[in-house]
Design an enzyme around this catalytic site. Structure first.
Site, PDB file in Angstrom:
ATOM      1  N   GLY A 246       0.834  -1.202   0.000  1.00 45.89           N
ATOM      2  CA  GLY A 246       0.000   0.000   0.000  1.00 45.89           C
ATOM      3  C   GLY A 246       0.862   1.242   0.000  1.00 45.89           C
ATOM      4  O   GLY A 246       2.029   1.202  -0.399  1.00 45.89           O
ATOM      5  N   SER A 247       0.276   2.335   0.487  1.00 46.93           N
ATOM      6  CA  SER A 247       0.984   3.614   0.410  1.00 46.93           C
ATOM      7  C   SER A 247       2.099   3.698   1.454  1.00 46.93           C
ATOM      8  O   SER A 247       2.078   3.002   2.474  1.00 46.93           O
ATOM      9  CB  SER A 247      -0.001   4.761   0.640  1.00 46.93           C
ATOM     10  OG  SER A 247      -0.456   4.712   1.981  1.00 46.93           O
ATOM     11  N   GLY A 251       2.097   2.528   5.254  1.00 49.42           N
ATOM     12  CA  GLY A 251       3.200   1.604   5.514  1.00 49.42           C
ATOM     13  C   GLY A 251       4.042   2.030   6.705  1.00 49.42           C
ATOM     14  O   GLY A 251       4.527   1.203   7.481  1.00 49.42           O
ATOM     15  N   GLU A 268       5.717  -3.368   0.933  1.00 50.65           N
ATOM     16  CA  GLU A 268       5.754  -3.090  -0.507  1.00 50.65           C
ATOM     17  C   GLU A 268       5.015  -1.777  -0.704  1.00 50.65           C
ATOM     18  O   GLU A 268       3.806  -1.751  -0.906  1.00 50.65           O
ATOM     19  CB  GLU A 268       5.036  -4.204  -1.294  1.00 50.65           C
ATOM     20  CG  GLU A 268       5.599  -5.584  -1.091  1.00 50.65           C
ATOM     21  CD  GLU A 268       6.975  -5.798  -1.711  1.00 50.65           C
ATOM     22  OE1 GLU A 268       7.402  -4.957  -2.535  1.00 50.65           O
ATOM     23  OE2 GLU A 268       7.610  -6.797  -1.364  1.00 50.65           O
ATOM     24  N   CYS A 302       2.328  -0.102  -8.589  1.00 50.05           N
ATOM     25  CA  CYS A 302       3.431   0.514  -7.842  1.00 50.05           C
ATOM     26  C   CYS A 302       4.660   0.583  -8.744  1.00 50.05           C
ATOM     27  O   CYS A 302       5.578   1.350  -8.481  1.00 50.05           O
ATOM     28  CB  CYS A 302       3.693  -0.204  -6.529  1.00 50.05           C
ATOM     29  SG  CYS A 302       3.880  -1.944  -6.713  1.00 50.05           S
TER      30      CYS A 302
HETATM   31  C1  UN1 Z   1       1.966  -3.695  -7.647  1.00 45.55           C
HETATM   32  O1  UN1 Z   1       1.697  -2.752  -8.388  1.00 45.55           O
HETATM   33  O2  UN1 Z   1       1.637  -3.654  -6.420  1.00 45.55           O
HETATM   34  O3  UN1 Z   1       5.709  -5.752 -11.782  1.00 45.55           O
HETATM   35  C2  UN1 Z   1       2.598  -4.957  -8.089  1.00 45.55           C
HETATM   36  C3  UN1 Z   1       4.505  -5.531 -11.952  1.00 45.55           C
HETATM   37  C4  UN1 Z   1       3.547  -6.565 -11.425  1.00 45.55           C
HETATM   38  C5  UN1 Z   1       3.298  -6.354  -9.978  1.00 45.55           C
HETATM   39  C6  UN1 Z   1       2.942  -4.983  -9.552  1.00 45.55           C
HETATM   40  N1  UN1 Z   1       4.108  -7.876 -11.643  1.00 45.55           N
HETATM   41  O4  UN1 Z   1       4.076  -4.549 -12.512  1.00 45.55           O
END
Ligand code: UN1
Length: 515
Positions: A246-247, A251, A268, A302
């Site tokens: 998440g953000s 986090g 993450e 992300c």
């Molecule tokens: C995410 O955006 O939380 O590498 C994960 C990627 C994907 C996973 C993204 N396999 O864009």
């Protein structure tokens, strides 16, 4: 509205996935414990209410945890390759449900059907990976400094793993954690995003049959719904590991709360990913990498490409090619394969997108491709926005932040060192890439003096990582690693064992203690 959803087979997909109008949100395997308030899930695609789930109360959470604790005592005794066999069956089940689950991901989250199917494929891939891993949870053996002593390390299951996942990958992130955790002998309690609860219910339904068929205790896979459960997990001493996606803002809170009780986290968090476009880049490859990276999932990965750092000699040409490509992007229903860009998750995100554009302009940013909210037929949900490009400077406050929307900031550089410094000069450190055919630039970018990110690619965009590698990043991205490589080690506890099979008791370090 109903016609739109029916046209894309959503009702049928929901039926196949066992999603009724109201689903009880908290469940362990086949059992439900939901008694809380109703959470409604609206599709950003057409604004339709897809379904409702009941949130978990504190009592529901406690009931789920009791099941998880009970299940752990049994599951940890199942040999790892046998646990792998259960995960193999889960992969088979996911293969059967790839189509309807991909459709639901697309409809509830808003990403394109192709990406929804890709997300389910990531789940299948991690199952395959986890099956192999179940026979490879290797520990080292060491030579003892003492005679007739044997020294080795073992990896034991860690216990109950809390998984708090985000809306943008509503099913894959859970599977990266849970499939690995399960072969490691752990049990999981999952709190999905309240924006995509039906995807979580669907996953639970899919694996339920595998658990039942194999007489696996239902508490191996617990689902708790609603934001209240997040902090219950964070504060719970019975949960030694919390994996949070998440953000950065939330986090930071998760990190502090779990650290306070000496729990472990896998974080993450946000990314602010850049592509360096060198003077030696193949411009056609840049085009695909940068445009998919910036507008795929409507900029809500992300790993989304948020910055393009372009060599001054190819700047004009790159901008021209990008403008042309952006002009051809089709924005609309993500279930329709003719469209490239679907909606943002909700109107709050649309507002964040609009605010970011205003802030960039106020700081001196120059609009290269205009943004805006789409209106009219097909855009009734109010969540569709135009991907935009803004010429900006790396130090702008807004450029230093992650805005979860399709806004691409572009900037110029003169020397490769300057480009690498710009790429690194943000608080986040998830993904990065360089497009170049020059081996010196490539190797410098990948060296310890190059990118400071957890992921660094050459002639590939910033998004779309494969499950076989460890996924995650540095700095404000949180430092966690999940998915492939040796990320499994975070889901186990290491124990060093030394056995004396002699008749004397020599002390280490040669210490004498005569009695
Ligand atoms: C995410 O955006 O939380 O590498 C994960 C990627 C994907 C996973 C993204 N396999 O864009």
């Amino acid at each position: 509205m109903a016609t739109l959803t029916d046209q894309f087979g959503i009702q049928e997909a929901l039926a196949k996935l066992g999603i009724q109008e109201i689903n009880e949100g908290t469940s362990t395997g086949s059992r439900s414990f939901a008694n809380g308030k109703i959470i409604e899930s609206y599709s950003p695609v057409d604004g339709t209410l897809i379904g409702k789930v009941k949130a978990s109360t504190k009592e529901d959470y406690e009931a789920a945890m009791a099941k998880a604790e009970e299940a752990f005592k049994i599951w940890r005794l199942v040999p790892a390759p046998k646990r792998g066999e259960i995960v193999r069956q889960m992969g088979d089940e996911l293969r059967k449900y790839k189509e309807p689950l991909g459709q639901l991901v697309s409809y509830e989250m808003g990403k394109s059907l192709q990406e929804g199917l890709g997300e389910v494929q990531e789940m299948i891939d991690i199952c395959d990976f986890a099956v192999g891993l179940s026979r490879q949870l290797y520990g080292l053996t060491m030579h003892s400094e003492r005679p007739m002593h044997r020294m080795y390390e073992q990896w034991h299951p860690i216990g109950i793993v809390g998984i708090i996942s985000a809306f943008n990958f509503p099913v894959a992130v859970w599977s990266w954690n849970s499939m690995i955790a399960w072969v490691c002998g752990d049990v999981c309690i999952w709190k999905p995003s309240s924006k995509t609860p039906l995807c979580a219910v669907a996953c639970q339904n899919i694996i339920k049959t595998v658990l039942e068929r194999n007489n696996v205790p239902e508490g191996v896979s617990c689902l708790v719904v609603g934001n209240e459960s997040g902090d219950l997990i964070n504060n719970d001493k019975r949960i030694p590991l919390v994996s949070f996606t998440g953000s950065t803002r939330i986090g930071r809170h998760v990190s502090k709360t779990v650290a306070e009780r000496f729990g472990n986290t896998i974080l993450e968090l946000g990314g602010n990913n850049a592509i360096i476009v060198s003077e030696h880049a193949d411009i056609n490859m840049v085009l695909v990498g940068a445009v998919f990276g910036a507008v795929g999932t409507a900029g809500q990965r992300c790993t989304t490409t948020r910055r393009l750092i372009i060599h001054e000699s190819v700047y004009g040409k790159t901008v021209e090619v990008l403008k042309n490509a952006y002009g051809q992007l089709k924005i609309g229903n993500p279930l329709d394969s003719n469209n490239h860009v679907g909606p943002l998750i909700d109107k709050g995100s649309v507002q964040d997108y609009l605010n970011a554009i205003e802030k960039a302009k106020a700081e001196g940013g120059k609009i290269i491709v205009e943004g805006g909210v789409m209106e009219g037929e097909g855009y009734e949900s109010g969540c569709y926005v135009k991907p935009c490009i803004i010429e900006a400077e790396n130090h702008f406050h807004i450029v230093q932040e992650e805005t979860f929307a399709p806004i691409l900031y572009i900037m110029k550089y003169k020397t490769i060192q300057e480009a690498i410094d710009m790429q690194n000069n943000v608080p986040q450190g998830l993904s990065s890439s360089i497009f170049t055919n020059n081996m010196r630039e490539m190797e410098l970018f990948l060296s310890h003096a190059g990118s400071d990110c957890g992921i660094a690619n050459v002639n590939i965009g910033t998004s779309g990582a494969e499950i076989g590698g460890a996924f995650g990043g540095e700095k404000e991205t949180g430092g966690g690693r999940e998915s492939g490589s040796d990320a499994w080690k975070a889901y186990m506890r290491r124990q060093t064992n030394t056995i004396n099979y002699g008749t004397e008791l020599p002390l280490a370090q040669g210490i004498r203690f005569d009695l």
